[in-house]
Design an enzyme around this catalytic site. Structure first.
Site, short mmCIF file in Angstrom:
data_model
loop_
_atom_site.label_atom_id
_atom_site.label_comp_id
_atom_site.label_asym_id
_atom_site.label_seq_id
_atom_site.Cartn_x
_atom_site.Cartn_y
_atom_site.Cartn_z
N ASP A 66 -5.33 8.85 10.66
CA ASP A 66 -3.96 8.42 10.93
C ASP A 66 -3.41 8.93 12.25
OD1 ASP A 66 -3.08 6.73 8.75
OD2 ASP A 66 -3.55 8.46 7.50
N GLU A 97 0.87 -1.17 0.00
CA GLU A 97 0.00 0.00 0.00
C GLU A 97 0.90 1.22 0.00
OE1 GLU A 97 -2.67 0.26 3.29
OE2 GLU A 97 -3.48 -1.73 2.90
#
Lengths: 417, 268
Positions: free
Chosen positions: B60, B49
């Site tokens: 995040d 990824e």
């Protein structure tokens, strides 16, 4: 006049849709983790809107705790100075905690309790929403954490201390531009982990559905009262209504009840900062493009790759690269005109209101006043301009002193008292 | 059939599981990202990824956030990232998907983003801020282009909704292990194994687990119930040392780390 009935009564404007769309704008661009909480909030808010008990409790709080209705005040000497249209202030600065933000935080605090959640988080820019959230949480005994950019912690120090006095924990945010946008990011991240026990009280008409609609509804008490007060005190609707736009909550609340009054011209004033160059202002509706930020599709300042641009405003509450989706809708539909006011013009308006009216307006509100003064100067005395004085400016005194190289000896001041 | 479909068909046939590392494009610079991808490929990772740095990543944690900030501070652009992916060397043919915010996809335009990513050899996209309700337009283009649009299911997703998400996802289904943001964790929720087990009974799609996975013991614990495991922050944290450490040392460190996880994957 009293504040009674249904504080979140809706108009037949048909926005947003069930998916949170104001025309093309709005929606819900958030991680899947938050979807269930947003669905629950939508259902619970809808139920609260139709619950007379909830509405009565909120109406009572707005009256006895906030001090509503806030007056519609004729700024006579400012009007005389401009020499044209009459300038009237909708005095949100007289609310408990000194700004319009409390209208929304009380509504959302009641919802928090209704949903059985036990913890509240919030973001703040100028600190007004942080103080209003801390206040509502203290009032209901809810633990409260406020995320605030480090830059804003510095320039809005009095509000930081107030939040702490009210029992809230203020968490400075050091990422990115260290302002409102980063505070929202950090609050969202907290919510990603705490969503099952925590309600996120967003302070403006931004974020994923249902926040833009819900915050607008809670703030629409401003425009509902102003409209009734114009009819009662002046015998007619105003010609012009002016409000400042950062995320856009005071403006949304002020404009929404006038949307169907086609003869009333509505003007939103963005932060023009230091000028039109990217990075020097915070005016996405004027200079930006539609894009996604903080969960909704709306005008935003971004680069060619979709990275959010840095923005600037003298006013922490307007220092935001995005704007509520309903404003984008109103702009596109041509219902509201949006313009900008630069830092220096906001300061000029601040001084004028202080000198002529004995009111220190918030720097945010000073942007709206500046535009109202321009309109009034060009208008005739039979025209009525209502400007939303969204907050008081005590919080800005130290920042203005810093900008003017005035040394405030706070220790000496405290010894005098 | 996309490279990703092909990968999981092969793995399922041989009873193997996938190790899927995440790296941030442009951290510390774009050429290093190319080198690290080659190293991951050489070590036998099954899919990578590639995180497209974004200015406001709300899903995040601090490790990936700061890697995005570093990459953006170096003025990393999407053009540079796609050019790097197009020319990357790939000894084992490891597929790459982009982890990309919808703000970026939308700014480029959905059609153009998919077209350019596909031309750069990218096999799919994970768009973490594009939930089911908003995904129809992008999903349609991805289907037409045989470009996987990997959707996420989380612990807060009701089961009937999880099934709807599984129906629209292509390539694989990304199960987020925790209610929270990305980042390493000591312990993973005990109900994780049951939920993923249930999901795999419901969908023919491969189900891969991400968020919080960093240790060989996590890999041993989770590999039996999933089709693949995604490791992000633990790798990004190692790459963050590249600012002060010789690049080759970091490449070796990351390489050895994924080899350790790959070994754990085989022990399950």
């Amino acid at each position: 006049m009293t504040t009674s009935g249904n504080p979140t009564a809706k108009l037949a404007t048909n926005v947003p849709t069930d998916q949170g769309r104001f025309g093309d704008f709005g929606g819900r661009y958030v991680p899947e983790t938050l979807t269930r909480a947003l669905d629950e909030l939508t259902v619970e808010y809808d139920a609260a809107c139709n619950d007379p008990e909830f509405q009565a409790e909120l109406a009572e709080l707005l009256c006895s705790f906030v001090g509503r209705p806030s007056p519609l005040y004729y700024a006579q000497r400012l009007t005389e100075r401009c020499g044209g249209s009459q300038i009237w202030f909708k005095r949100e600065d007289l609310n408990h905690t000194g700004a319009h933000k409390i209208n929304n935080t009380l509504g959302q605090a009641l919802l928090t309790i209704r949903m059985g959640k036990s913890r509240v988080i919030a973001e703040t820019g100028a600190g007004q929403h942080g103080v209003a959230t801390a206040t509502a949480c203290a009032r209901f005994g809810l633990p409260c954490i406020v995320y605030m950019g480090e830059e804003d912690v510095r320039r809005q120090a009095p509000n930081v201390f107030s939040m702490k006095l009210l029992g809230a924990e203020v968490r400075p945010v050091s990422s990115g531009s260290r302002t409102l946008r980063d505070a929202i990011n950090e609050a969202m991240r907290d919510w990603m982990s705490s969503v099952e026990s925590t309600h996120y009280i967003i302070g403006s008409v931004v974020g994923p559905h249902p926040f833009p609609m819900m915050v607008r509804d809670f703030q629409s008490i401003i425009g509902t009262e102003a409209r009734q007060q114009c009819l009662a005190q002046l015998g007619r609707l105003p010609d012009r209504v002016v409000a400042c736009v950062g995320g856009g909550s005071n403006a949304a609340g002020m404009f929404y009840p006038f949307i169907n009054d086609a003869a009333v011209r509505l003007t939103g004033v963005e932060a023009g900062g230091l000028g039109a160059d990217c990075g020097k202002h915070a005016s996405p509706l004027t200079y930006g493009d539609p894009g996604v930020l903080h969960g909704s599709y709306s005008y935003v300042m971004q680069d060619d790759d979709g990275q959010t641009s840095d923005v600037h405003s003298i006013s922490a509450g307007l220092d935001y690269p995005g704007v509520g989706p309903e404003h984008s809708y109103w702009k596109t539909a041509g219902r509201v005109e949006y313009t900008t006011c630069e830092d220096r013009d906001a300061l000029t308006a601040f001084d004028a209101v202080a000198a002529c009216e004995g009111i220190l307006p918030a720097l945010e509100s000073s942007h709206a006043v500046s535009q109202a003064m321009k309109i009034a100067t060009a208008g005739s005395h039979d025209e009525i301009v209502v400007v939303c004085l969204s907050g008081r400016g005590d919080k800005d005194a130290s920042e203005i002193a810093r900008l003017r190289d005035v040394q405030l000896d706070l220790d000496a001041t405290s010894h005098e008292t | 059939m996309s490279l990703i479909d092909d990968l999981f068909a092969r793995l399922r046939a041989s009873g193997e599981k996938a190790l899927m590392p995440f790296v941030t494009a442009g951290d510390p610079d774009i050429s290093f990202t190319g080198q690290i991808l080659a190293e991951l490929d050489r070590r036998g990772c099954h899919l990578a990824e590639v995180g497209i740095p974004y200015s406001d990543p709300i899903a995040d944690g601090p490790v990936i956030q700061s890697s995005y900030t570093r990459a953006l501070d170096r003025k990393t652009t999407l053009d540079q990232i796609l050019a790097m992916l197009q020319t990357r060397s790939s000894s084992n043919g490891m597929p790459v998907v982009t982890m990309v915010s919808f703000a970026i996809v939308l700014r480029w335009g959905l059609e153009l983003y998919i077209e350019r990513a596909k031309a750069a050899g990218v096999s799919g996209a994970i768009v973490p801020d594009l939930p089911l309700e908003e995904s129809a337009a992008l999903a349609k283009i991805c289907r037409r282009e045989d470009f996987s649009l990997i959707q996420l299911v989380t612990p807060t997703t009701p089961r009937d909704r999880a099934l709807q998400i599984a129906e629209t996802s292509t390539g694989f289904l990304y199960y987020v292990s925790v209610t929270g943001i990305t980042g390493e964790r000591n312990d993973l929720p005990p109900e994780l194994i049951d939920t993923v087990g249930w999901l795999r009974e419901q969908t023919p799609l491969p189900v891969c687990i991400g968020f919080g996975i960093s240790r060989a013991e996590h890999v041993r614990q989770l590999a039996p119930v999933a089709d693949g495991l995604i490791v992000g922050s633990a790798i990004v944290r190692r790459i963050a040392k590249a600012a002060q450490t010789p690049p080759d040392t970091v490449l070796t460190d990351v390489g050895e780390y994924v080899s350790e996880l790959l070994a754990a994957l085989k022990q399950q």
